[in-house]
Design an enzyme around this catalytic site. Sequence first.
Site, PDB file in Angstrom:
ATOM      1  CB  SER A   7      -0.865   0.007   1.285  1.00 48.33           C
ATOM      2  OG  SER A   7      -1.410  -1.087   1.536  1.00 48.33           O
ATOM      3  CG  HIS A  38      -1.858  -0.499  -4.134  1.00 49.32           C
ATOM      4  ND1 HIS A  38      -2.397   1.065  -3.872  1.00 49.32           N
ATOM      5  CD2 HIS A  38      -2.244  -0.995  -3.181  1.00 49.32           C
ATOM      6  CE1 HIS A  38      -2.808   1.005  -2.696  1.00 49.32           C
ATOM      7  NE2 HIS A  38      -2.788  -0.194  -2.253  1.00 49.32           N
ATOM      8  CD  GLU A  84      -2.394   4.005  -6.499  1.00 44.03           C
ATOM      9  OE1 GLU A  84      -2.655   5.104  -6.595  1.00 44.03           O
ATOM     10  OE2 GLU A  84      -1.765   3.564  -5.738  1.00 44.03           O
ATOM     11  CG  ASN A 113      -3.128   3.984   0.188  1.00 42.09           C
ATOM     12  OD1 ASN A 113      -4.224   4.156   0.550  1.00 42.09           O
ATOM     13  ND2 ASN A 113      -2.695   2.659  -0.063  1.00 42.09           N
TER      14      ASN A 113
END
Length: 278
Positions: free
Chosen positions: A114, A135, A147, A185
């Site tokens: 992450s 991701h 991602e 994130n």
Amino acid sequence: MPIVIIGSGTMGSGIAEVLLACGGSAVLVDPDAAARERAQTRIAKNLARSFEKGRIVEQPEDCLARLDMSDTPPVDGVEWVIEAVPEDVALKQRLFGELDARYPETVWLASNTSSIAIGRLQSCTRHPERVGGLHFFNPVPRMQLVEIIRGLETSEDYLAAARTLTKRLGKIGVIVPDRPGFLVNRVARSYYLEALRMVDEGQAPMELVDEVMEGAGFPMGPFRVMDLVGVDVNLSVTRSVYEQTYYDERYRPHPWQEELVERGYWGRKSGRGFYRYE
Ligand code: NAD
């Protein structure tokens, strides 16, 4: 060709489920036998539900026949290895060193991290060009975005292969930079941290914050998302972004998160987080 997924927790089992649902084969690797068993049960249940709801047409047993569970990664006939072990730099670095030594350089190695910079994983390999990030988001079967993280040495061929794979899985793969928290994130830190501060400062109750953000068009309010993702997982991402930005104040974890994690209130999965669950 089967895809090897290392770690059979929330994310590893989710990725395997999606792969099986779209006709692929998976080997799910985890040293913990109980975790493997939980993953197999979860995948079987979810595939059965998808079949009932008409989201897949293939019989769930036929999908499951393409799933292997193991405590060691197989070597032969592998094109992709996707790592989904806990968010721990030392653990992932050791693993990438082992995977790099185990697999020929034609095998793509991806991390589902992450927040850990892909460069830190590439630095443990002899062939960093075949290493990148993939991701996926939680819950994997429902979340469209992946991602694709380009580390400093990630090759164009890796990126092309990653695009092909995400497309095959019915996902939208977007290339993002290898910066702390990548894109989602990083931006989402403010969503959670600002909400925590507002409520902690007594400006609004958390139910109101969730309600208003959902009313404004966000699919879930920040407290409900933290409970879904896992308060512990969310805190570890915040800590990781904070540390990797050389302690940028904007990303400083909130004491409330620390308190809940220490008490074992990890969100839905533990029956209590910011909210209580049956
Ligand atoms: P999890 O704790 O649910 O699962 C991790 C699994 O890895 C466990 O089953 C554990 O037994 C296994 N494991 C530990 N060491 C191992 C090893 N050496 N080899 C193989 N398996 C090993 O974790 P998770 O929530 O699935 O997260 C996995 C990764 O995905 C983390 O990097 C996390 O940051 C990332 N991620 C999580 C979410 C989320 O919402 N949970 C979302 C996106 C990305």
